[in-house]
Design a protein around this motif. Structure first.
Motif, PDB file in Angstrom:
ATOM      1  N   VAL A  32       8.012   4.002   6.033  1.00 29.54           N
ATOM      2  CA  VAL A  32       7.543   2.108   5.158  1.00 29.54           C
ATOM      3  C   VAL A  32       8.362   1.351   6.948  1.00 29.54           C
ATOM      4  O   VAL A  32       9.377   1.868   6.883  1.00 29.54           O
ATOM      5  N   GLN A  33       7.679   0.640   7.705  1.00 32.61           N
ATOM      6  CA  GLN A  33       8.137  -0.472   8.576  1.00 32.61           C
ATOM      7  C   GLN A  33       8.276  -1.873   7.368  1.00 32.61           C
ATOM      8  O   GLN A  33       9.189  -2.346   6.967  1.00 32.61           O
ATOM      9  N   CYS A  34       7.580  -2.693   7.799  1.00 29.28           N
ATOM     10  CA  CYS A  34       7.741  -4.235   7.234  1.00 29.28           C
ATOM     11  C   CYS A  34       7.066  -3.464   5.904  1.00 29.28           C
ATOM     12  O   CYS A  34       8.102  -4.784   5.419  1.00 29.28           O
ATOM     13  N   GLY A  35       6.527  -3.044   5.421  1.00 30.69           N
ATOM     14  CA  GLY A  35       6.940  -3.206   3.962  1.00 30.69           C
ATOM     15  C   GLY A  35       4.950  -3.794   3.597  1.00 30.69           C
ATOM     16  O   GLY A  35       5.505  -3.696   2.099  1.00 30.69           O
ATOM     17  N   TYR A  36       4.276  -4.529   3.835  1.00 33.13           N
ATOM     18  CA  TYR A  36       3.716  -5.211   3.274  1.00 33.13           C
ATOM     19  C   TYR A  36       1.947  -4.278   2.548  1.00 33.13           C
ATOM     20  O   TYR A  36       1.987  -5.092   1.907  1.00 33.13           O
ATOM     21  N   CYS A  60       1.501  -0.957  11.207  1.00 28.82           N
ATOM     22  CA  CYS A  60       3.089  -1.074  11.710  1.00 28.82           C
ATOM     23  C   CYS A  60       2.850   0.921  11.592  1.00 28.82           C
ATOM     24  O   CYS A  60       3.737   1.331  13.217  1.00 28.82           O
ATOM     25  N   THR A  61       2.449   1.503  10.388  1.00 27.67           N
ATOM     26  CA  THR A  61       2.906   3.156  11.007  1.00 27.67           C
ATOM     27  C   THR A  61       2.259   3.459  11.556  1.00 27.67           C
ATOM     28  O   THR A  61       2.921   5.058  11.974  1.00 27.67           O
ATOM     29  N   GLY A  62       1.135   3.217  12.131  1.00 27.30           N
ATOM     30  CA  GLY A  62      -0.219   4.402  12.940  1.00 27.30           C
ATOM     31  C   GLY A  62      -0.594   5.740  11.407  1.00 27.30           C
ATOM     32  O   GLY A  62      -0.754   6.344  12.690  1.00 27.30           O
TER      33      GLY A  62
END
Ligand code: FES
Ligand code: FES
Length: 157
Positions: free
Chosen positions: A99-103, A138-140
Motif C-alpha cells: 500500500v502506498q497512496c492507497g487509491y 505506485c507499487t509496481g
C-alpha cells in the motif's frame, strides 16, 4: 423519471434505497450509503479501484447499474474486517508494503478476496491473471502479488 426501490445487503446490513435508473452501484454505495472505502478513480471500468464483491463475484461497481442489484449481497472493503480482526489479505498488504497512496488498495483487496474464495491455492501466474483488471500507479505490482501469494501459501499449510 421514477425512482426504483431496491434493497442492497451491504456487509450484512440491509439498505432500502430509491435509485435512479441511470445510477451506478458505485454512486449508491459511496454517496448514498456512505461506504466510501470503495474508490472512484477512472469511472470507466479500466482501473478496478471501485471493485466490490456482489453475490460472490468481483464486480466493477462504476459500470454496474444499481437498479439491477435488488436483493444482492455486496461486500465492500469495510466488510473485510470481522470483530476488529483484519482480513489476512489486509494484514499481508501491510506486511509486504503493498500500500502506498492507497487509491487502488480497496479494489485489489476485493478482487483478491473474491479470487481466493474461489481458488484458495492459486499459482503466482493465476494470481497475476486474476488481478489484471486492477491498476496500481505506485507499487509496481510485485508487492501486491507477493501479499496475495503469501495469504494463499498460508492457507495451504
Ligand atoms: S473507478 Fe471503476 S474501474 Fe476505475
Ligand atoms: S498504492 Fe497508489 S495506486 Fe496503488
Amino acid at each position: 423519471m421514477a425512482n426504483i426501490d431496491i434493497t442492497l445487503n451491504v456487509n450484512g446490513k440491509d439498505h432500502r434505497v430509491a435509485v435512479r435508473s441511470t445510477e451506478m452501484l458505485l454512486e449508491v454505495l459511496r454517496d448514498r450509503l456512505g461506504y466510501v472505502g470503495t474508490n472512484k478513480v477512472c469511472a470507466q471500468g479500466i482501473c478496478g479501484a471501485c471493485t466490490v464483491i456482489v453475490d460472490g463475484k468481483s464486480t466493477t461497481s462504476c459500470l454496474a447499474l444499481a437498479a439491477q442489484f435488488d436483493g444482492a449481497r455486496i461486500i465492500t472493503v469495510e466488510g473485510l474486517e470481522h470483530d476488529g480482526k483484519l482480513d489476512p489479505l489486509q494484514e499481508a498488504f501491510m506486511k509486504h508494503g503493498a500500500v502506498q497512496c492507497g487509491y487502488c488498495t480497496p479494489g485489489f483487496l476485493m478482487s483478491a478476496r473474491a479470487f481466493l474464495n474461489d481458488n484458495p491455492h492459486p499459482t503466482r501466474t493465476e494470481i497475476i491473471d486474476a488481478l489484471r483488471g486492477n491498476i496500481c500507479r505506485c507499487t509496481g505490482y510485485k508487492k501486491i502479488i507477493d501479499a496475495v501469494e503469501d495469504v494463499a501459501a498460508r492457507s495451504a499449510r
